[in-house]
Design an enzyme around this catalytic site. Structure first.
Site, PDB file in Angstrom:
ATOM      1  CG  HIS A   1      -1.794  -1.050   1.408  1.00  0.00           C
ATOM      2  ND1 HIS A   1      -1.958  -1.855   2.258  1.00  0.00           N
ATOM      3  CD2 HIS A   1      -3.141  -1.411   0.586  1.00  0.00           C
ATOM      4  CE1 HIS A   1      -2.917  -2.950   2.237  1.00  0.00           C
ATOM      5  NE2 HIS A   1      -3.819  -2.308   1.038  1.00  0.00           N
TER       6      HIS A   1
ATOM      7  CB  SER B   1      -2.135 -10.291   0.716  1.00  0.00           C
ATOM      8  OG  SER B   1      -3.384 -10.226   1.051  1.00  0.00           O
TER       9      SER B   1
HETATM   10  P1  AMP Z   1      -6.514  -3.773  -0.431  1.00  0.00           P
HETATM   11  O1  AMP Z   1      -6.593  -2.811   0.804  1.00  0.00           O
HETATM   12  O2  AMP Z   1      -6.355  -5.016  -0.351  1.00  0.00           O
HETATM   13  O3  AMP Z   1      -7.938  -3.455  -1.184  1.00  0.00           O
HETATM   14  O4  AMP Z   1      -5.717  -2.772  -1.498  1.00  0.00           O
HETATM   15  C1  AMP Z   1      -5.611  -1.525  -1.646  1.00  0.00           C
HETATM   16  C2  AMP Z   1      -4.818  -1.219  -2.959  1.00  0.00           C
HETATM   17  O5  AMP Z   1      -3.532  -1.619  -2.735  1.00  0.00           O
HETATM   18  C3  AMP Z   1      -5.336  -2.323  -4.127  1.00  0.00           C
HETATM   19  O6  AMP Z   1      -4.926  -1.307  -5.540  1.00  0.00           O
HETATM   20  C4  AMP Z   1      -4.345  -3.269  -4.254  1.00  0.00           C
HETATM   21  O7  AMP Z   1      -4.086  -3.892  -5.361  1.00  0.00           O
HETATM   22  C5  AMP Z   1      -3.085  -2.584  -3.794  1.00  0.00           C
HETATM   23  N1  AMP Z   1      -2.283  -3.619  -3.177  1.00  0.00           N
HETATM   24  C6  AMP Z   1      -2.509  -4.588  -2.310  1.00  0.00           C
HETATM   25  N2  AMP Z   1      -1.295  -5.354  -2.102  1.00  0.00           N
HETATM   26  C7  AMP Z   1      -0.424  -4.946  -2.790  1.00  0.00           C
HETATM   27  C8  AMP Z   1       0.982  -5.452  -2.952  1.00  0.00           C
HETATM   28  N3  AMP Z   1       1.521  -6.504  -2.568  1.00  0.00           N
HETATM   29  N4  AMP Z   1       1.707  -4.605  -4.265  1.00  0.00           N
HETATM   30  C9  AMP Z   1       1.053  -3.544  -4.524  1.00  0.00           C
HETATM   31  N5  AMP Z   1      -0.163  -3.192  -4.541  1.00  0.00           N
HETATM   32  C10 AMP Z   1      -0.988  -3.927  -3.557  1.00  0.00           C
END
Ligand code: AMP
Length: 282
Positions: free
Chosen positions: A37, A189
């Site tokens: 993030h 993640s």
């Molecule tokens: P989330 O909080 O999981 O909904 O993710 C928020 C944003 O962060 C989304 O655009 C995801 O694709 C991005 N994101 C999550 N994990 C990663 C990662 N390991 N590398 C790059 N971006 C990420």
């Protein structure tokens, strides 16, 4: 960093910023932040005058209520991380600010075949929920650039499609950013926190398999190569939703592939109770 909880307040504040000619970089998240993030926040800080992060665990994109209930919430740590990262503005709304008319709706977004495959197939309704929250957030923030992670490859394609469906006045450009990984290759993640030590040791196999599979595709026929690596994951204790080769743009499954074709390997598997996804461009 300024924190907003109310939709109207952030909308007005950002309208003033735009009025003064400042560009806005937006990073929507569900919190439980990690370095993946923060890489998006860094891209927003470099690319735009004002960086905005939202943290909102969106109920309408969870097809499994237990998954929603168990989604990690670490707000205080998230706020500290964003302050250290130099984020300008955090939007932290309650559900009623995002869905003032309630969670039920008759509206559907025309995502075509994109929402029928992969995550769409295994998580029915998921991408409609993603579009609902993104539609609302985009109308409030009206960013110049929207920074999203290629970790969620299909989500990037869906949001690109959503941007084409939204009114022309919204001139947001999607900026897909590379997947950040742990040193052993596991894609970062928020869900990784739920892995127990044995599962955490096993989980990097997902990325190893993607890499081995990509290499084997150079000399082998996709169906048999994919089957071999599906079996490898199952033999190691994963419960597989899919491991597939798809066209990198429309995500339709590919039976044949040559190196001139832009394609992506897509993977979703359960490690214990925790569902993990990853992908690799080939
Ligand atoms: P989330 O909080 O999981 O909904 O993710 C928020 C944003 O962060 C989304 O655009 C995801 O694709 C991005 N994101 C999550 N994990 C990663 C990662 N390991 N590398 C790059 N971006 C990420």
């Amino acid at each position: 960093m300024t924190i907003f909880h109310e939709a109207n307040a952030i909308h007005t504040w950002l309208a003033n910023q735009r009025g003064e000619g400042r560009s806005i970089g937006f990073v929507p998240t569900m919190g439980a932040l990690h370095a993946g993030h923060l890489a998006l926040v860094e891209a927003a800080r470099e690319g735009d005058d004002c960086s905005v992060v939202s943290i909102f665990v969106n109920p309408t994109q969870f097809n499994d209520p237990a998954d929603y209930e168990k989604y990690p919430v670490t707000i205080e740590a998230d706020i500290r991380m964003l302050e250290e990262a130099g984020c300008d503005l955090l939007f932290l709304p309650p559900v009623t600010e995002i869905y003032p008319d309630g969670l039920e709706t008759n509206h559907t977004y025309d995502l075509g075949a994109l929402e029928l495959e992969w995550e769409g197939r295994y998580r029915p309704g998921h991408f409609q929920g993603v579009c609902r929250v993104m539609d609302r957030l985009l109308s409030l923030v009206q960013p110049t650039h929207l920074y999203m992670g290629l970790k969620d490859y299909q989500q990037c394609m869906v949001v690109q499609r959503l941007l084409e469906l939204l009114p022309e006045q919204l001139t947001t450009t999607l900026v897909p950013c590379p997947t950040r990984r742990e040193s052993d290759g596991l894609a970062m993640s928020s869900r990784n926190r739920r892995l127990d030590p044995a599962q955490r040791t096993l989980a990097p196999l997902l990325y190893e398999v993607l890499q081995e599979c990509r290499n084997s595709l150079r000399n082998g026929e996709p169906a048999s190569v994919l089957q071999q690596y599906r079996q490898k994951l199952v033999d190691n204790g994963f419960r597989l939703d899919y491991l597939a080769l798809a066209n990198a743009r429309d995500l339709q499954e590919l039976d044949n592939w040559n190196e001139q074709q832009a394609a992506v390997l897509l993977l979703a598997a359960f490690c214990g109770e925790v569902r993990l996804i990853d992908n690799l461009i080939v």
